[in-house]
Every structure is written in structure tokens, then in C-alpha cells.
Design an enzyme around this catalytic site. Structure first.
Site, PDB file in Angstrom:
ATOM      1  N   ASP A 220       4.779   0.931  12.200  1.00  0.00           N
ATOM      2  CA  ASP A 220       3.242   0.694  11.391  1.00  0.00           C
ATOM      3  C   ASP A 220       3.301  -0.707  11.866  1.00  0.00           C
ATOM      4  OD1 ASP A 220       3.203   1.764   8.093  1.00  0.00           O
ATOM      5  OD2 ASP A 220       3.182   2.463  10.444  1.00  0.00           O
TER       6      ASP A 220
ATOM      7  N   ARG B 166       0.360  15.474  12.603  1.00  0.00           N
ATOM      8  CA  ARG B 166       0.788  14.746  11.223  1.00  0.00           C
ATOM      9  C   ARG B 166       0.923  15.647  10.032  1.00  0.00           C
ATOM     10  NH1 ARG B 166      -1.214   9.405   9.554  1.00  0.00           N
ATOM     11  NH2 ARG B 166       0.361   9.075   8.391  1.00  0.00           N
TER      12      ARG B 166
ATOM     13  N   ARG C 172      -8.175  -0.690   4.515  1.00  0.00           N
ATOM     14  CA  ARG C 172      -7.431   0.606   3.833  1.00  0.00           C
ATOM     15  C   ARG C 172      -6.883   0.424   3.089  1.00  0.00           C
ATOM     16  NH1 ARG C 172      -6.769   6.200   6.649  1.00  0.00           N
ATOM     17  NH2 ARG C 172      -5.871   6.751   4.594  1.00  0.00           N
TER      18      ARG C 172
ATOM     19  N   LYS D 292       0.911  -1.212   0.455  1.00  0.00           N
ATOM     20  CA  LYS D 292      -0.163   0.304  -0.568  1.00  0.00           C
ATOM     21  C   LYS D 292       0.575   1.165  -0.281  1.00  0.00           C
ATOM     22  CE  LYS D 292      -1.400   1.833   4.187  1.00  0.00           C
ATOM     23  NZ  LYS D 292      -1.412   3.036   3.835  1.00  0.00           N
ATOM     24  N   ASN D 293       2.401   1.206   0.704  1.00  0.00           N
ATOM     25  CA  ASN D 293       2.650   2.024   0.960  1.00  0.00           C
ATOM     26  C   ASN D 293       3.611   2.842  -0.111  1.00  0.00           C
ATOM     27  OD1 ASN D 293       1.309   3.053   3.492  1.00  0.00           O
ATOM     28  ND2 ASN D 293       2.564   2.835   4.890  1.00  0.00           N
TER      29      ASN D 293
ATOM     30  N   CYS E  63      -4.844  12.976  11.559  1.00  0.00           N
ATOM     31  CA  CYS E  63      -5.397  12.323  12.238  1.00  0.00           C
ATOM     32  C   CYS E  63      -5.154  11.607  13.846  1.00  0.00           C
ATOM     33  CB  CYS E  63      -4.984  11.013  10.998  1.00  0.00           C
ATOM     34  SG  CYS E  63      -3.662   9.783  11.444  1.00  0.00           S
TER      35      CYS E  63
HETATM   36  C1  EPZ Z   1       4.617   7.541   6.436  1.00  0.00           C
HETATM   37  O1  EPZ Z   1       3.169   8.193   6.565  1.00  0.00           O
HETATM   38  C2  EPZ Z   1       2.890   6.348   6.034  1.00  0.00           C
HETATM   39  N1  EPZ Z   1       2.135   6.524   4.840  1.00  0.00           N
HETATM   40  C3  EPZ Z   1       2.650   5.858   7.728  1.00  0.00           C
HETATM   41  O2  EPZ Z   1       2.101   4.527   7.220  1.00  0.00           O
HETATM   42  C4  EPZ Z   1       4.769   5.455   8.377  1.00  0.00           C
HETATM   43  O3  EPZ Z   1       3.737   5.003   9.563  1.00  0.00           O
HETATM   44  C5  EPZ Z   1       5.206   6.255   8.209  1.00  0.00           C
HETATM   45  O4  EPZ Z   1       5.432   6.701   6.586  1.00  0.00           O
HETATM   46  C6  EPZ Z   1       6.434   6.629   9.396  1.00  0.00           C
HETATM   47  O5  EPZ Z   1       7.061   5.513   8.699  1.00  0.00           O
HETATM   48  C7  EPZ Z   1       2.548   6.251   3.371  1.00  0.00           C
HETATM   49  O6  EPZ Z   1       3.278   5.803   3.327  1.00  0.00           O
HETATM   50  C8  EPZ Z   1       1.312   6.627   3.297  1.00  0.00           C
HETATM   51  P1  EPZ Z   1       6.586  10.804   8.510  1.00  0.00           P
HETATM   52  P2  EPZ Z   1       3.855   9.560   6.465  1.00  0.00           P
HETATM   53  O7  EPZ Z   1       5.395  11.645   7.597  1.00  0.00           O
HETATM   54  O8  EPZ Z   1       5.066  10.148   5.377  1.00  0.00           O
HETATM   55  C9  EPZ Z   1       6.541  14.552  11.219  1.00  0.00           C
HETATM   56  C10 EPZ Z   1       0.416   3.354   7.228  1.00  0.00           C
HETATM   57  O9  EPZ Z   1      -0.594   2.351   8.737  1.00  0.00           O
HETATM   58  N2  EPZ Z   1       6.567  15.013  10.186  1.00  0.00           N
HETATM   59  O10 EPZ Z   1       6.927   9.680   8.182  1.00  0.00           O
HETATM   60  O11 EPZ Z   1       2.922  10.586   6.833  1.00  0.00           O
HETATM   61  C11 EPZ Z   1       4.992  13.188  11.443  1.00  0.00           C
HETATM   62  O12 EPZ Z   1       4.143  13.981  12.029  1.00  0.00           O
HETATM   63  C12 EPZ Z   1       0.289   4.429   7.638  1.00  0.00           C
HETATM   64  O13 EPZ Z   1       0.229   2.817   6.571  1.00  0.00           O
HETATM   65  C13 EPZ Z   1       6.315  16.751  10.197  1.00  0.00           C
HETATM   66  O14 EPZ Z   1       6.817  17.139  11.271  1.00  0.00           O
HETATM   67  O15 EPZ Z   1       4.990   9.504   7.955  1.00  0.00           O
HETATM   68  C14 EPZ Z   1       5.859  12.276  12.023  1.00  0.00           C
HETATM   69  O16 EPZ Z   1       6.087  12.866  13.154  1.00  0.00           O
HETATM   70  C15 EPZ Z   1       0.091   5.024   8.614  1.00  0.00           C
HETATM   71  N3  EPZ Z   1       6.556  16.963   9.249  1.00  0.00           N
HETATM   72  C16 EPZ Z   1       6.903  11.887  11.276  1.00  0.00           C
HETATM   73  O17 EPZ Z   1       7.192  13.475  11.015  1.00  0.00           O
HETATM   74  C17 EPZ Z   1       6.228  16.860   8.022  1.00  0.00           C
HETATM   75  O18 EPZ Z   1       5.950  18.095   7.000  1.00  0.00           O
HETATM   76  C18 EPZ Z   1       6.580  10.857  10.574  1.00  0.00           C
HETATM   77  O19 EPZ Z   1       6.234  10.902   9.450  1.00  0.00           O
HETATM   78  C19 EPZ Z   1       5.797  15.759   8.278  1.00  0.00           C
HETATM   79  C20 EPZ Z   1       6.064  15.217   8.709  1.00  0.00           C
END
Ligand code: EPZ
Length: 419
Positions: A306, A122, A398, A22-23, A117
């Protein structure tokens, strides 16, 4: 809304085939916007987030046709608008991934800000900051990101937090920019590498994806290609934990053990016997209870956030006490309250859950709150005495492709019923 009813106590056994990631498929589908001719994407999982992405693409005017088994043909040439509405983005945050490609290819985009969420605020500040560094003008008003640019320019961008979709959005934006972009502190997840491989298959020039410093040499255009998405490492890990928690023996096919080293190491530490080959993994826990393990989530190649909820379920019935520390998201323990309803012995100290295994969980009605929490409740139900009813399973749909069919094929007593 549907529910899942599970009767616990059956050790799982048999073979299960993992779907595409998915990711990985979500950024790749967004990346098709970069091409000037049709793209074939194969090994697409049948999950709701993919349907949402396709609905968004159709609303943008792209033509989509389904090919043979799990493939989609997307023609970006028919794009009519660069608008991603709130009503879709609020159901799937990953819609933000169209921002980079739209700016790179068309110089304009209006994308709803993804709300927060269940698992955390996020924000997308790193996505937006990186695009501004490449020359985009970005205005955020009335809940929408309104972005415009001439041709994006290569830039050196230091991301102050490791972000998976942030890295992916900026990689896509940079692929058609004028000059070279260097992403420092980039995410190293396999799904980031799969996206880079996809863009390179379209004629892109991305180097060192999978390291923390990714170089993207912008090109004039990208053409359609035929690409197969990598297997889902989190779905793989979820079924491995299902076998471990029920004391079963399961062969997982169409996967790649190299994608989840840290998870396999923790399962062996818990006492599982694991064997693997190029595209399969077999876990044997017959006749044994798992030992508790300590988990600390981290960006790849660390232990994946995850898989955190799934290992909380494992610890809930393991021998001993295990600590699970969540370092990536600020609110990813909603499953813990539900485990307590099943009789788990757990308490939370800051961002750590301390879980002491109990002899047995007892089935109860529980409620899913996010995708991976839902999976962990199903895992707990597989081992609990009696019947567990998991509500609000639209969360699970999802990101898991036909989860109850796959579990039932392994012997689980699980069925989906309408509310
Ligand atoms: C991706 O989400 C995945 N989703 C998530 O999977 C996964 O948990 C996550 O990466 C971490 O591995 C997809 O790939 C579609 P991040 P993402 O940006 O990219 C902070 C699942 O269950 N951050 O790596 O949204 C954020 O708040 C889902 O399949 C900022 O501060 O996660 C978090 O604390 C859930 N500013 C940390 O970084 C930003 O601009 C990591 O988030 C972006 C992120």
C-alpha cells in the site's frame, strides 16, 4: 465527480494529525456483529469505506449512533438479516469481512462475491476454504456466497497464501466456534493484531496474533466493549513521502512509528532525517532531493504494497535510478502510465518498475484508478511544475480522511473542485 487541482513546488511544513486506520476499522466494524451487546468504536476515520460499511450494517438492521469526536456506538442485538447485497459489496471488497462474523453468530449468511478490482483478481478462495474447514456449507451461485452452519468447529487451517482479510475473516469466525482453531501462514499486519485485541476486549481468547501461527480458542459469547482503533500507518507513510518529495519538514502526530519500520528505513535510505517518539514522527528533507531507493513489496513486516505507488512518485524525482517490485498484487502499476504524462522516466519489466529520477515533473491532467495510485498522483502533483488536475478522486476519498485539508494545512496549494 470531483477533481483535485494542485499547484506544485511548495516544500511542505508544519504538523498533521493522522486518523484511525481504515484497514483496522473495517474488520473491527464487521467484528461488532459477534457481540451480543453494544460496542463503542473510537478513532474512526471519516472515509467513504467506513460510510459504506455503516450503510451495510444499517441495512442488516443494526442500530448505529455517533458518539463524540470520531466514535460510533453499534448495537448488534437489533440485527434483522444476514444479507450483504452486490450493490454495496461491489463498491467495497472488504464487505466480505461480514461473512465470518455472521456465520459464527447466526449460522447463516448471504454475501455477494466481491468482484475483481483494478489492482487484481483478488479471489476469496482462502476465506471460503477456511470456513468450510470449520464446518460451514458454502454454495456460490448467481454471484452470491450462500453459507450455512450449525456451530462452527475449531480446525487447523493452513492458508496457502498470506491474506490479510482472509486471516481476519477466519479469526472472527473461530472466535465463537466450538474448540480451538489454529491459523497457519497467517497475516502479521498490525491491523490483524488490532482486530485480535478488539475481539479479546469483547471476551475472546486469541493468542499470538501478529505471528504466522494464530490460535483462537472459541468462546460461548462475546460482549460489547469500548475500543480505540490504531493509527493509520499508510496515511502516515503517505504524508511522510509528501514531506520528502517536496523537500519539506513535517511533524506527524497521533501515529505510531513502530507500525512502519520498513517505510521509515527506506525514507532514511532516500536521505531523509527522521526523528520519532511514542506517537509522533518528524521527517526533515529541507533543501535536499531524495536519492532513488529500491523497493520490493511483501506481507508485513516487509515493505507494504500500500506504500508502493507513493515510493514510485518519490523515485520519479529522486537522484539516480530505483527499481520497485510488486509481489503481492498482479496489476498494481496503473499509476505508472499517469506518471509518464507528468514526464517521469519509467519503464516496466514484468512486475518491476524501473524509475530514473528527472530534474522536474510537469503538471498535467491525470486520472486516479485506485486508492493508493490516487495518492501517488497527488504526491507527484505536489512537486510537479505548474498545475496537475487529478480526476476520479472518489478513489482517494475511500481511504484518506480530508486529504486536501490536511495537505493544505502543510502549505500545499491544493483544492477540490466539482467537475
Ligand atoms: C488487504 O487486502 C488490504 N485491505 C489491502 O489494502 C492491502 O493492499 C492488502 O491487504 C495487502 O496488504 C484491507 O485490509 C481492507 P490479501 P486483502 O487478501 O486482504 C491473494 C488499500 O489500499 N488472495 O492480503 O484483500 C490476493 O489475490 C487496500 O488500503 C488469494 O489468492 O489482500 C493477493 O494476491 C488495497 N485468495 C494476496 O492474496 C484469497 O482468498 C494478498 O491479498 C485471498 C487473497
Amino acid at each position: 465527480m470531483n477533481k483535485l487541482i494542485i499547484k506544485g513546488g511548495v516544500p511542505l511544513s508544519g504538523e498533521v494529525r493522522v486518523s484511525g486506520s481504515k484497514n483496522a476499522v473495517l474488520p473491527i466494524l464487521a467484528g461488532t456483529l459477534l457481540a451480543d451487546s453494544p460496542v463503542i468504536v473510537r478513532n474512526v476515520p471519516d472515509v467513504h469505506d467506513v460510510s459504506t460499511t455503516m450503510e451495510l450494517q444499517v441495512r442488516m438492521g443494526l442500530s448505529l449512533t455517533f458518539g463524540e469526536n470520531m466514535s460510533i456506538v453499534i448495537d448488534p442485538a437489533t440485527l434483522e438479516n444476514t444479507f450483504a447485497p452486490y450493490e454495496l459489496v461491489k463498491t467495497m471488497r472488504a464487505s466480505i469481512l461480514v461473512l465470518g462474523p455472521l456465520l459464527a453468530r447466526f449460522g447463516r449468511a448471504e454475501v455477494s462475491l466481491p468482484g475483481g478490482c483494478a489492482i487484481g483478481a483478488r479471489p476469496v478462495n482462502i476465506h471460503l476454504g477456511g470456513l468450510e474447514a470449520m464446518g460451514a456449507d458454502i454454495l456460490v451461485e448467481n454471484g452470491y456466497i450462500k453459507a450455512r452452519c450449525d456451530r462452527l468447529k475449531g480446525a487447523r487451517i493452513v492458508m496457502d497464501q498470506v491474506t490479510v482479510t482472509g486471516t481476519e475473516n477466519l479469526m472472527m469466525a473461530a472466535s465463537l466456534a466450538d474448540g480451538t482453531t489454529v491459523l497457519e501462514n497467517a497475516a502479521r499486519e498490525p491491523e490483524v493484531v488490532d482486530l485480535a485485541d478488539f475481539i479479546n476486549a469483547m471476551g475472546g481468547q486469541i493468542e499470538d496474533a501478529g505471528t504466522d501461527t494464530v490460535k483462537i480458542h472459541g468462546v460461548e459469547k462475546l460482549r460489547g466493549c469500548d475500543y480505540t482503533v490504531l493509527p493509520d500507518r499508510i496515511e502516515t507513510g503517505t504524508y511522510l513521502v509528501a514531506a520528502a518529495i517536496t523537500g519539506g519538514k513535517v511533524l506527524i502526530k497521533h501515529t505510531d512509528p513502530r507500525l512502519l519500520d520498513s517505510v521509515l528505513a527506506k525514507l532514511e535510505e532516500a536521505g531523509a532525517t527522521i526523528d520519532s517518539g511514542d506517537n509522533w514522527i518528524e521527517l526533515d528533507m529541507v533543501g535536499r532531493k531524495p536519492h532513488s531507493v529500491n523497493i520490493r513489496t511483501a506481507p508485513y513486516p516487509g515493505f507494504p504494497t500500500d506504500m508502493q505507488a507513493q515510493f514510485c512518485a518519490l523515485n520519479a524525482i529522486a537522484e539516480g535510478t530505483g527499481s520497485v517490485t510488486e509481489t503481492v498484487f498482479e496489476n498494481r502499476f496503473m499509476h505508472i502510465q499517469e506518471f509518464m504524462r507528468l514526464g517521469a522516466n519509467v519503464h516496466i519489466e514484468g512486475n518491476t518498475a524501473i524509475i530514473t529520477g528527472v530534474d522536474g515533473l510537469n503538471g498535467a491532467p491525470v486520472m486516479a484508478t485506485d486508492l493508493r495510485a490516487s495518492a501517488s498522483l497527488i504526491l507527484a502533483g505536489l512537486v510537479a511544475n505548474g498545475e496537475t488536475v487529478v480526476d476520479r478522486i472518489y478513489h482517494i476519498d475511500r481511504g484518506y480522511d480530508h486529504i486536501e485539508e490536511k495537505l493544505a494545512s502543510l502549505g500545499a496549494k491544493i483544492q477540490r473542485v466539482p467537475n
